[in-house]
Every structure is written in C-alpha cells, then in structure tokens.
Design an enzyme around this catalytic site. Structure first.
Site, mmCIF file in Angstrom:
data_model
loop_
_atom_site.group_PDB
_atom_site.id
_atom_site.type_symbol
_atom_site.label_atom_id
_atom_site.label_comp_id
_atom_site.label_asym_id
_atom_site.label_seq_id
_atom_site.Cartn_x
_atom_site.Cartn_y
_atom_site.Cartn_z
ATOM 1 N N ASP A 134 -9.198 -20.134 -40.429
ATOM 2 C CA ASP A 134 -10.006 -21.319 -40.103
ATOM 3 C C ASP A 134 -10.847 -21.776 -41.290
ATOM 4 O O ASP A 134 -10.362 -21.732 -42.409
ATOM 5 C CB ASP A 134 -10.842 -21.044 -38.847
ATOM 6 C CG ASP A 134 -11.910 -19.972 -39.045
ATOM 7 O OD1 ASP A 134 -11.728 -19.091 -39.893
ATOM 8 O OD2 ASP A 134 -12.931 -20.020 -38.314
ATOM 9 N N GLY A 148 -15.035 -16.566 -43.624
ATOM 10 C CA GLY A 148 -16.212 -17.423 -43.772
ATOM 11 C C GLY A 148 -16.670 -17.609 -45.209
ATOM 12 O O GLY A 148 -17.212 -18.657 -45.567
ATOM 13 N N GLU A 184 -6.835 -13.441 -40.874
ATOM 14 C CA GLU A 184 -7.166 -13.689 -39.460
ATOM 15 C C GLU A 184 -6.040 -13.411 -38.465
ATOM 16 O O GLU A 184 -6.315 -13.082 -37.309
ATOM 17 C CB GLU A 184 -7.646 -15.138 -39.283
ATOM 18 C CG GLU A 184 -9.029 -15.401 -39.843
ATOM 19 C CD GLU A 184 -9.064 -15.645 -41.339
ATOM 20 O OE1 GLU A 184 -10.149 -15.805 -41.888
ATOM 21 O OE2 GLU A 184 -7.979 -15.668 -41.970
#
Length: 382
Positions: free
Chosen positions: A173, A142, A165
């Site tokens: 992502d 993030g 991840e």
C-alpha cells in the site's frame, strides 16, 4: 527502632520508589516519537523510535502532516528533510500490530491509521518544495510511503528496501500501486508479489531511490543541504549528485537482478497470478523455482488483490491510487488473512499462516472485485 520511625522510614522508601517509578514513566514519555525542527532554511523531520525501528504510528502521522503543510507554505523554509535515528532503520513500516488489535475490536484506528497515512503520502507526493528522504537503513511498508513519493530519495549501503505485505495478508500500500508499476518492465510486479529485498546501491538501480551516498557521508550531506543559500530543486540535485560521485562503494557490482531481468519480464507477463505461477513452474530454472516457492507461501487473496492493484495503478494518479488502496485496506480489515498473517509472522512467529481461501483457484474474481468497490461516504477524500 520505634514503630513511628519504622513507619516513616517505610513511607519514605515507598515514596522514593513511587517517585522513581513516576520519574521513569515521565522520562519514557518525554522522548518524543518524532522530532520536528527548523535548521536554517530547512524543515527536518526525524523519526525517533529506534527501539521499534522507527515504526510509524498514528500520533507520528498526526504530528508530521500539519508541520509538512506549514513548512510547504512558509516563505522561511526552502527544503524538507526526513530521516530516522538509531542507525538501523529509516522506518521499518507502519505500526501493524496496533492496527491489527484495533481491527479485531472494530476500533476506529483501523480506519483512521490508513486514512491519515495515505493523506500524508499524498501530501509528500504533491509537496511543492524539495523533499529529501535520507533512507539510511531499513525502509519498508510505511517507511516507503514516507520517502518514495518525494522528489529525492537517498539510499546508502545500509538501506534495505522491501514491500513484504503479501506475506501478512495485506498488499503493497502507501501508494505502491503508483510507483511499483512505473519501475522498469515487470520489476515492480515482481517486487510486489514476492516481497523481494533490495539492498544498498540496488535500491537506486531499481529506481526506488534517486541517489546513492555512503552512510558515513550522510551527516556532511545533510549539513551542506541545510546550509544551501538557494535551495532550488536544481541546487539540491547538484549537491546530491556531488555526494553520489564521491561514493564508489559497490559501484563495480552489477544490479542484483541484472541477469534475471529478461526472465522477470517474460515470466511475470501474464493475465493472472495463476498464469505467472504456471510460467515459473514451466520454466524450471533455479530462480523460477525459488520464486514459485515464495509465491506459494503468500496469501492467495493478497496476491490477487496486488496483481489487480498494480494493473489498475499503472494508469492512475497517486491520489486515485490512494483512494483505491484505502478501499483495499478496509477490505483487508474485514477479511481474515491479515489477522492470520500478522499472527504467524509478527506475533507467534511460527511462519505458518493458514490462509483462507488457501489456494489461488479458490479466490474468485468476484471476491477480488468486491475489495475494490466504493465505500460511499466512507471513501478516502483529500
């Protein structure tokens, strides 16, 4: 001592204890998770959760998003700066544990978090004003989404970048499908599949950061940016370049992957993850053996999703990549590996996830393709 006096003394003590507890609760709530300040003609966003390495949660996203839009449209604001407090991390990632709990319970947070995070990532990518991320410290997941899509990303010797991840049954992502395939050669695919960590100057050398400035110079740099009379992208660039030129730390060291770049391009050029693994095993060098060993520990489903994500993302806009990644995030929420990965790495920390399916061969193309299929009216829209 009379009973009345004893009772009143006890009550007073209880009351003061209650007040202390309430006071403590109040003080722990008083500290905002994100600070949004106007300094001169700069909007400054500060992640303020140092105890959890400034991990990004939904309430922070909901504070940053409208403020970013407001500053972007405000004639009194010329630039936007984002940073973290605590000296250890810019932002070490999203609040994955909260998302995991929500996913298990079928709570809407598992949709809302990814949806609103990706909308914020897109807002950063399309921001019309110079957006400067001071990625001084750990920058993962993030935290990468809060920085990498902006115009300027300033790394320091404390920066530690990774997209780890695949080790928790997820995929890189926050727009990883957009920026990773645009790094040179097969570097992005290598970083995405293996979760390889880049440190300091290497974050810039890889193309993830735009500048490298020594950590001790960051307060002066920020002051100079805030005091700019004309904050055009050219002027911001000039200031960043001048600070970079003053920073000679580690400049003589070669890029950590320099001697392996041609190997990475060759070994990671394959039409499948199985092919990459075969290439690595056949090569037999120490570097190849190590990468094969790392990949063998990752979620087979995550590896296949990630491979396809980067392949598709190479020719898509950031917005289209985020729509695709939202579909993938919800597929992971419906699956098993994400919950097992978080358990093994973040909760029980036994580092021994039991992936299901447990081998690449058992992950069918059909099951991977399903992860990419439209969610209809639940698709991400901007």
């Amino acid at each position: 001592m009379s009973l009345t006096l004893l009772t009143s003394t006890y009550r007073l003590r209880s009351l003061s204890r209650l007040q202390r507890i309430q006071g403590h609760m109040m003080s722990s709530h008083v500290e905002p998770e994100v600070l949004l300040e106007k300094v001169g003609r700069a909007g400054v966003i500060t992640m303020n959760r140092p105890k959890v390495l400034n991990a990004l949660n939904l309430s922070m996203i909901r504070q940053i998003s409208p403020q970013l839009k407001k500053w972007e449209n405000d004639t009194e604001t010329d630039i936007i700066i984002i940073k973290g407090v605590g000296g250890k991390a810019f932002c070490a990632g999203g609040d994955i544990r909260a998302v995991t709990e929500a996913g298990k319970l079928g709570d809407s947070l598992a949709q809302d978090f990814f949806r609103e995070e990706y909308i914020l990532n897109n807002a950063i990518g399309t921001c019309r004003k110079p957006y400067i991320a001071l990625i001084d410290g750990i920058t993962m997941g993030g935290g990468v989404g809060l920085s990498v899509h902006g115009r300027f990303r300033v790394a320091t010797e404390k920066t530690l970048f990774a997209m780890p991840e695949t080790a928790i049954g997820l995929f890189p992502d926050v727009g990883g499908g957009h920026f990773l395939p645009r790094l040179r050669g097969k570097l992005g695919l290598f970083l995405a599949l293996t979760g390889f960590r880049l440190k300091g100057r290497d974050v810039q050398r890889a193309g993830v950061a735009t500048h490298f400035v020594e950590s001790k110079k960051i307060p002066d740099l920020e002051r100079e940016l805030v005091e700019l009379k004309s904050s055009s992208a050219e002027n911001v660039s000039r200031v960043l370049d001048s600070y970079q030129n003053q920073s000679t730390l580690d400049s003589e060291k070669p890029f950590v992957l320099h001697q392996h770049m041609s190997d990475i391009d060759r070994l990671f050029s394959s039409s499948s993850v199985e092919g990459i693994l075969q290439n690595l095993k056949a090569d037999g060098s120490e570097f190849s053996k190590k990468q094969a060993e790392i990949l063998s520990k990752m979620s087979p489903t995550s590896l296949k999703i990630t491979y396809k994500q980067l392949q598709a993302g190479a020719s898509l806009s950031l917005q289209d990549v985020l729509v695709m990644e939202y579909r993938l995030s919800q597929a992971c929420m419906r699956g098993r590996d994400f919950y097992e990965g978080v358990r093994a790495v973040l909760v029980d920390r036994d580092q021994n996830p039991k992936w299901n399916p447990s081998t690449l061969e058992e992950v069918s193309d059909q099951s991977v393709d399903q992860c990419f299929s439209s969610l209809g009216e639940k698709d991400l829209t901007f």
